[in-house]
Design a protein around this motif. Structure first.
Motif, PDB file in Angstrom:
ATOM      1  N   GLY A   1      13.179 -25.007  -6.188  1.00  0.00           N
ATOM      2  CA  GLY A   1      12.875 -25.515  -4.846  1.00  0.00           C
ATOM      3  C   GLY A   1      12.355 -26.939  -4.817  1.00  0.00           C
ATOM      4  N   PHE A   2      12.353 -27.612  -5.975  1.00  0.00           N
ATOM      5  CA  PHE A   2      11.910 -29.007  -5.996  1.00  0.00           C
ATOM      6  C   PHE A   2      13.103 -29.927  -5.759  1.00  0.00           C
ATOM      7  CE2 PHE A   2       8.841 -26.702  -8.591  1.00  0.00           C
ATOM      8  CZ  PHE A   2       7.655 -27.115  -8.000  1.00  0.00           C
ATOM      9  N   SER A   3      12.797 -31.119  -5.276  1.00  0.00           N
ATOM     10  CA  SER A   3      13.871 -32.104  -5.084  1.00  0.00           C
ATOM     11  C   SER A   3      13.305 -33.502  -5.272  1.00  0.00           C
ATOM     12  CB  SER A   3      14.443 -31.993  -3.662  1.00  0.00           C
ATOM     13  OG  SER A   3      15.401 -32.999  -3.444  1.00  0.00           O
ATOM     14  N   THR A   4      14.142 -34.397  -5.752  1.00  0.00           N
ATOM     15  CA  THR A   4      13.786 -35.816  -5.726  1.00  0.00           C
ATOM     16  C   THR A   4      14.269 -36.373  -4.372  1.00  0.00           C
ATOM     17  OG1 THR A   4      15.805 -36.097  -7.022  1.00  0.00           O
ATOM     18  CG2 THR A   4      13.712 -36.274  -8.209  1.00  0.00           C
ATOM     19  N   PRO A   5      13.687 -37.496  -3.927  1.00  0.00           N
ATOM     20  CA  PRO A   5      13.966 -37.955  -2.560  1.00  0.00           C
ATOM     21  C   PRO A   5      15.425 -38.332  -2.284  1.00  0.00           C
ATOM     22  CG  PRO A   5      11.989 -39.011  -3.420  1.00  0.00           C
ATOM     23  CD  PRO A   5      12.608 -38.285  -4.567  1.00  0.00           C
ATOM     24  N   ASP A   6      16.184 -38.656  -3.329  1.00  0.00           N
ATOM     25  CA  ASP A   6      17.594 -39.022  -3.097  1.00  0.00           C
ATOM     26  C   ASP A   6      18.422 -37.822  -2.642  1.00  0.00           C
ATOM     27  OD1 ASP A   6      16.918 -38.108  -5.716  1.00  0.00           O
ATOM     28  OD2 ASP A   6      18.920 -38.611  -6.423  1.00  0.00           O
ATOM     29  N   LEU A   7      17.957 -36.615  -2.956  1.00  0.00           N
ATOM     30  CA  LEU A   7      18.787 -35.429  -2.741  1.00  0.00           C
ATOM     31  C   LEU A   7      18.490 -34.676  -1.451  1.00  0.00           C
ATOM     32  CD1 LEU A   7      18.808 -34.066  -6.398  1.00  0.00           C
ATOM     33  CD2 LEU A   7      20.788 -34.848  -5.109  1.00  0.00           C
ATOM     34  N   SER A   8      17.345 -34.931  -0.865  1.00  0.00           N
ATOM     35  CA  SER A   8      16.962 -34.144   0.324  1.00  0.00           C
ATOM     36  C   SER A   8      16.219 -35.021   1.315  1.00  0.00           C
ATOM     37  CB  SER A   8      16.027 -32.999  -0.072  1.00  0.00           C
ATOM     38  OG  SER A   8      16.573 -32.256  -1.126  1.00  0.00           O
ATOM     39  N   LYS A   9      16.400 -34.699   2.550  1.00  0.00           N
ATOM     40  CA  LYS A   9      15.647 -35.403   3.599  1.00  0.00           C
ATOM     41  C   LYS A   9      14.284 -34.724   3.739  1.00  0.00           C
ATOM     42  CE  LYS A   9      19.249 -37.720   5.823  1.00  0.00           C
ATOM     43  NZ  LYS A   9      19.801 -38.155   4.571  1.00  0.00           N
TER      44      LYS A   9
ATOM     45  N   GLY B   1      11.443 -32.659   5.258  1.00  0.00           N
ATOM     46  CA  GLY B   1      11.550 -31.556   6.222  1.00  0.00           C
ATOM     47  C   GLY B   1      12.697 -30.613   5.903  1.00  0.00           C
ATOM     48  N   ALA B   2      13.386 -30.838   4.781  1.00  0.00           N
ATOM     49  CA  ALA B   2      14.532 -29.973   4.446  1.00  0.00           C
ATOM     50  C   ALA B   2      14.083 -28.677   3.772  1.00  0.00           C
ATOM     51  CB  ALA B   2      15.504 -30.733   3.543  1.00  0.00           C
ATOM     52  N   GLY B   3      12.775 -28.465   3.735  1.00  0.00           N
ATOM     53  CA  GLY B   3      12.275 -27.205   3.156  1.00  0.00           C
ATOM     54  C   GLY B   3      12.185 -27.227   1.642  1.00  0.00           C
ATOM     55  N   VAL B   4      12.190 -28.418   1.060  1.00  0.00           N
ATOM     56  CA  VAL B   4      12.063 -28.509  -0.398  1.00  0.00           C
ATOM     57  C   VAL B   4      10.705 -29.123  -0.741  1.00  0.00           C
ATOM     58  CG1 VAL B   4      14.533 -28.789  -0.826  1.00  0.00           C
ATOM     59  CG2 VAL B   4      13.122 -30.816  -0.415  1.00  0.00           C
ATOM     60  N   LYS B   5      10.303 -28.936  -1.999  1.00  0.00           N
ATOM     61  CA  LYS B   5       9.055 -29.572  -2.450  1.00  0.00           C
ATOM     62  C   LYS B   5       9.445 -30.888  -3.124  1.00  0.00           C
ATOM     63  CE  LYS B   5       8.524 -25.363  -4.110  1.00  0.00           C
ATOM     64  NZ  LYS B   5       8.254 -24.278  -5.018  1.00  0.00           N
ATOM     65  N   MET B   6       9.093 -31.995  -2.490  1.00  0.00           N
ATOM     66  CA  MET B   6       9.542 -33.305  -2.971  1.00  0.00           C
ATOM     67  C   MET B   6       8.709 -33.742  -4.179  1.00  0.00           C
ATOM     68  SD  MET B   6      12.098 -34.815  -1.628  1.00  0.00           S
ATOM     69  CE  MET B   6      12.334 -35.030   0.133  1.00  0.00           C
TER      70      MET B   6
END
Ligand code: NAD
Length: 364
Positions: free
Chosen positions: A333-341, A343-348
């Protein structure tokens, strides 16, 4: 104990940030295997030019020549900083192309891969992406337009002109299409030949040579596709591709599109392989727009380490472990900022946190 010398060329822009994370991973691999990695850092690219007056200093050449493999970060400056460097000493022309030529790394492997669990990162619709994306683009890396003779001048009408030659001989074509066929044999035995023979004579020769080489691989089905059509097909039906082989410039452009369908260039590692040398680098550039902010995605750089472990050091299991560890961080459920906006429900997470999490998974 085996000792591997690795040249570390961190490069420009986000290069040093993502290289730090790759080095963390190398340390874990070193600690738990009966080997040591001797990491020798060397200046390369725009930073080297500003430090020493040349983007590929002699000292860096020596370090590369004395290494078993080279791990290279992206190089290049933003437009303004680039303009301040004499044209032939700009990072790509003065360092990157000479490195490729010097090592004769003619085969560039660019995996375009997104397991189904990470398909939400792709901008493609779920019904298009299906079970995920899994292909490898094989790009010829030391010939074609980028290496042909160039001429600039003023013609008899007083107009400035430029000529750039796209040159290949049949041996250069044969060796890269062999790589394509061999890769296809290891995978689904389907090879997409990407060309532009309706316009370019270079593609006519390319296809002729490919046809001759194909008789050595009767099990491989060759599918021919014009490069412009391939660009569309990558967006509309990427699942049809498994192994694609193409000349230098087509591969440069289509592989960036590969990053686009995955969701970010930050997911694009690569391996540059010759008969006796290899270097590993992300497919993307130095991303000056996000440099220094600790937000770059280091997947491409750590993935390049995974490719190095497999292809230069024959450590297939550890290579698989690195891929799995990176993918598990995203799957958690983690994401780097390039991959998700937002508020997309991921842990940045930041660049260094991604690296730390990969290390934590690997160390379990
Ligand atoms: P780029 O690949 O650096 O960036 C394109 C876009 O992708 C940017 O928005 C950037 O922020 C993003 N991006 C790239 N890598 C990322 C990562 N790991 N994580 C998150 N986002 C990432 O392309 P560009 O801006 O056209 O070029 C910048 C410089 O890089 C130029 O000087 C170019 O010549 C050079 N370049 C070098 C290489 C190389 O070293 N092999 C390859 C391509 C471009």
């Amino acid at each position: 104990m085996k000792n591997y010398k690795i040249a570390i060329l961190a490069g420009d822009g986000i290069g040093p940030e993502i290289m730090s994370e790759a080095v963390k991973v190398l340390k874990v691999i070193e600690e738990r295997n009966d080997l040591s990695f001797e990491l020798n850092e060397a200046a390369f690219g725009g930073c080297a030019y500003y430090e020493s007056g040349h983007p590929f200093p002699e000292e860096t050449k020596t370090i590369c020549d004395n290494s078993e493999a080279i791990l290279k970060g992206p190089i290049g400056m933003n437009h303004e900083d680039s303009e301040r460097i004499p044209v032939d000493l700009r990072p790509e022309r003065g360092a990157l192309l000479p490195l490729r030529k010097r090592l004769n790394t003619y085969a560039n492997f660019r995996p375009v891969s997104l397991p189904s669990g990470l398909a939400h990162f792709s901008p493609l619709k779920p019904e298009v992406i299906g079970d995920g994306i899994d292909m490898v683009m094989i790009r010829e890396l030391v010939g074609g337009l980028y290496f042909g003779e160039k001429e600039v001048g003023v013609n008899s009408d007083g107009l400035r002109y430029v000529k750039e030659n796209l040159e290949y001989d049949e041996s250069q074509i044969a060796r890269i299409v062999h790589v394509g066929f061999q890769q296809a044999m290891r995978r689904k035995k389907i090879l997409h030949n990407i060309h532009k023979s309706n316009v370019l004579k270079s593609s006519v020769l390319w296809n002729e040579v490919l046809g001759e080489v194909s008789v050595e691989y009767p099990e491989v089905e060759v599918r021919h596709m014009l490069v412009d059509a391939a660009a569309t097909a990558l967006c509309l039906n990427p699942a049809q591709f498994d192994v694609m082989v193409m000349e230098n410039m087509f591969g440069d452009i289509l592989s960036d599109q590969g990053g686009g369908i995955l969701g970010s260039l930050g997911l694009m590692p690569s391996a540059c392989i010759g008969d006796s040398s290899a270097y590993y680098e992300p497919s993307h550039g130095s991303a000056p727009d996000i440099a220094g902010q600790n937000i770059a995605n280091p997947y491409s750089m750590i993935g390049s380490v995974a490719m190095m472990l497999e292809l230069s050091f024959d450590m297939l299991e550890e290579s698989k472990n690195v891929w799995a560890a990176m993918q598990s961080v995203f799957a958690d459920g983690f994401s780097t900022p390039d991959l998700s906006k937002p508020g997309a429900g991921v842990k940045m997470i930041k660049t260094n946190e991604f690296g730390d999490r990969v290390v934590a998974v690997l160390s379990k």
